[in-house]
Design an enzyme around this catalytic site. Structure first.
Site, short mmCIF file in Angstrom:
data_model
loop_
_atom_site.label_atom_id
_atom_site.label_comp_id
_atom_site.label_asym_id
_atom_site.label_seq_id
_atom_site.Cartn_x
_atom_site.Cartn_y
_atom_site.Cartn_z
N GLN A 68 2.33 -9.67 -0.30
CA GLN A 68 3.27 -10.78 -0.41
C GLN A 68 4.63 -10.35 -0.96
O GLN A 68 5.65 -10.92 -0.60
CB GLN A 68 2.69 -11.86 -1.35
N GLY A 69 4.63 -9.36 -1.84
CA GLY A 69 5.85 -9.07 -2.58
C GLY A 69 7.01 -8.59 -1.72
O GLY A 69 7.97 -9.30 -1.47
N GLY A 70 6.95 -7.36 -1.26
CA GLY A 70 8.04 -6.81 -0.46
C GLY A 70 8.05 -5.30 -0.52
O GLY A 70 7.05 -4.67 -0.85
N SER A 113 4.23 0.05 -3.20
CA SER A 113 3.11 0.55 -2.37
C SER A 113 3.50 0.68 -0.91
O SER A 113 3.20 1.69 -0.26
CB SER A 113 1.90 -0.36 -2.53
N LEU A 114 4.15 -0.34 -0.33
CA LEU A 114 4.57 -0.22 1.06
C LEU A 114 5.60 0.91 1.22
O LEU A 114 5.57 1.65 2.21
CB LEU A 114 5.15 -1.54 1.55
N TRP A 156 -1.61 -8.25 3.89
CA TRP A 156 -1.68 -9.29 2.86
C TRP A 156 -0.59 -9.15 1.81
O TRP A 156 -0.49 -9.98 0.91
CB TRP A 156 -3.04 -9.23 2.15
N ARG A 191 2.70 -5.15 -15.00
CA ARG A 191 1.51 -5.90 -14.61
C ARG A 191 0.33 -5.71 -15.57
O ARG A 191 -0.40 -6.66 -15.84
CB ARG A 191 1.09 -5.51 -13.19
#
Length: 464
Positions: free
Chosen positions: A7-9, A333-334, A5, A234
């Site tokens: 979306q960012g990258g 995170s990824l 899920w 954030r």
């Protein structure tokens, strides 16, 4: 997990004006005093190599007119360094690439099942898992176990996470005796689309990087006068929106005009979500509000993602590696999960084979998830105070007495938040609005070997 899920990258310092040291500095600044500088630099340094590796596997990253990787900008990043795939479909595209690679690797056997418990040998070391599939229980013995179970967002009534993100991995590790760290730090994404869906659809932060602005129903800028404005970290943006909502305002993400018109090609996921809700982002502002999105806390691990339980590792959102500190920098995170996967693999060579296994322990009771979500939303949300947190601890303690994993995870989070009498990053106490000297919160269950049905373990809560 929420990988598919995302979306960012993936944040990676590959631009001509960028460097891992700059990426690490931005990570530390967002982490509000609790990011480990060595971890931040080590992970940032892995970014360029990992992007090259994913490209070699066939990851379809977006490219500019010259064929170079297109780099986006997100909040609190000092450079354009967000590598995307499919505009706002990076997580899904990367996950598909990795799944193809897994199925093409003969040495990997894929088993789809639910994990109910960890196996431990007579010395307490992890020795495998207890699984269930189609009603049948079975064991998978192992010389090491890696938990990559995602986060806790679904413990909240308002979340952008999959409904299964209830912190099962945290509970498994805690019951095995692992040290938990900084469980109070939850990142609330500022721009979940407020159209009544559960989970809430997400309007990626990259939209603000491309010019979208946060406004109220009068058109006034929500973040006016706040350092960083719409591109502040954030936690700052989430509190700004929360405070506007508390004053009775309605908050929108304004993409009207050229940005909204380009969304079907540049941000197809968000465009599709808006279409489903009957919103035309080229003509209508998108209603938004904060929602539980990412958990910075987790199982305390070292530089190889090893927990305090021998043979038990954790990676990704379930782990506390030292990278995110009190507030995750967007699109780290990824990168974290990719980087630490290699660190874990390098450590496995030294692992001994699994030893004698015990009998399978009693299964956990099912949760009263709606009650848990209501408690967490009301009392352990964007803004917290001692009175509300104590209500949460009392209510969750009763729910956790049955051995419910979701209630146990929520209880640990509420107890950690009650014990941190300051405001820092994703943890904001209205009764303690200032920061205290930086420190980590660490805790274990008092009796990790006790049966889940024994309520004393949750009544007495946590040992610090």
């Amino acid at each position: 997990t929420a990988t598919g899920w995302a979306q960012g990258g993936i944040a990676a310092a590959i631009g001509a004006d960028d460097a891992p040291s700059l990426h690490a500095a931005d990570t530390e600044a967002a982490g509000a005093g609790l990011t480990d500088p060595a971890v931040a630099l080590r992970v940032a340094a892995e970014g360029p190599r990992l992007i090259d590796w994913l490209v070699s596997l066939g990851a379809p990253f977006d490219r500019d007119a010259d064929g170079a990787l297109a780099l986006g900008l997100e909040a609190a990043h000092g450079r354009r360094r967000i590598v995307r795939a499919g505009g706002d479909s990076t997580g899904g595209r990367v996950l598909e690439t990795l799944v193809r690679a897994v199925f093409a690797t003969p040495s990997i056997e894929v088993v789809t099942a639910s994990v109910h418990d960890l196996l431990q040998d007579e010395n307490g070391a992890a020795a495998g898992v207890v699984c269930e599939r189609d009603g049948a229980r079975f064991r998978i013995r192992a010389r090491a176990v890696v938990l990559a179970t995602g986060g806790v967002g679904a413990l909240y009534a308002s979340t952008t996470n999959p409904r299964g993100a209830t912190g099962r991995g945290l509970a498994l590790a805690a019951r095995a005796g692992a040290v938990m760290r900084d469980l109070e730090f939850v990142q609330f994404h500022p721009t979940a689309i407020a159209v009544g869906a559960d989970p809430m659809p997400l309007a990626t932060e990259a939209l603000r990087g491309e010019g979208a602005r946060l406004v109220d129903e009068t058109g006034a800028a929500v973040m006016a006068g706040i350092a960083g404005g719409d591109l502040a970290p954030r936690d700052v943006v989430a509190r700004g929106i929360f405070q506007a909502l508390a004053r009775g305002r309605t908050v929108y993400l304004d993409t009207r005009g050229a940005l909204g018109a380009s969304m079907p090609t540049r941000f197809p996921t968000v465009a599709g979500l808006c279409a489903t809700a009957g919103i035309d982002p080229a003509r209508q502002a998108i209603p938004v509000r904060p929602a539980a999105h990412y958990h910075m806390g987790g199982i305390r691990v070292d530089g190889t993602c090893a927990s305090s339980v021998p043979g038990l590792y954790a990676n990704g959102e379930v782990a506390s590696t030292g990278l995110h500190g009190a507030n995750r920098l967007a699109s780290n995170s990824l990168l974290e999960a990719l980087a630490f996967s290699g660190f874990i693999a390098d450590a496995f060579d030294a692992m001994p084979p699994a030893a004698v296994l015990p009998e399978i322990r009693t299964a956990r009771a099912s949760s009263d998830l709606p009650a848990i979500r209501a408690i967490m939303e009301r009392h352990v949300g964007v803004v917290r105070d001692a009175a509300g947190l104590q209500i949460a601890v009392d209510g969750l303690s009763r729910l956790a007495e049955t051995g419910c994993d979701a209630a146990l995870t929520a209880l640990m989070m509420a107890q950690a938040a009650l014990g941190r009498c300051e405001s820092r990053g994703g943890h904001w106490r209205s009764d303690h609005p200032h920061a205290a000297p930086a420190r980590h919160t660490e805790a274990t269950l008092r009796s990790p070997g006790a049966a889940p049905s024994e309520p004393a373990r949750t009544d007495e809560a946590l040992a610090r």
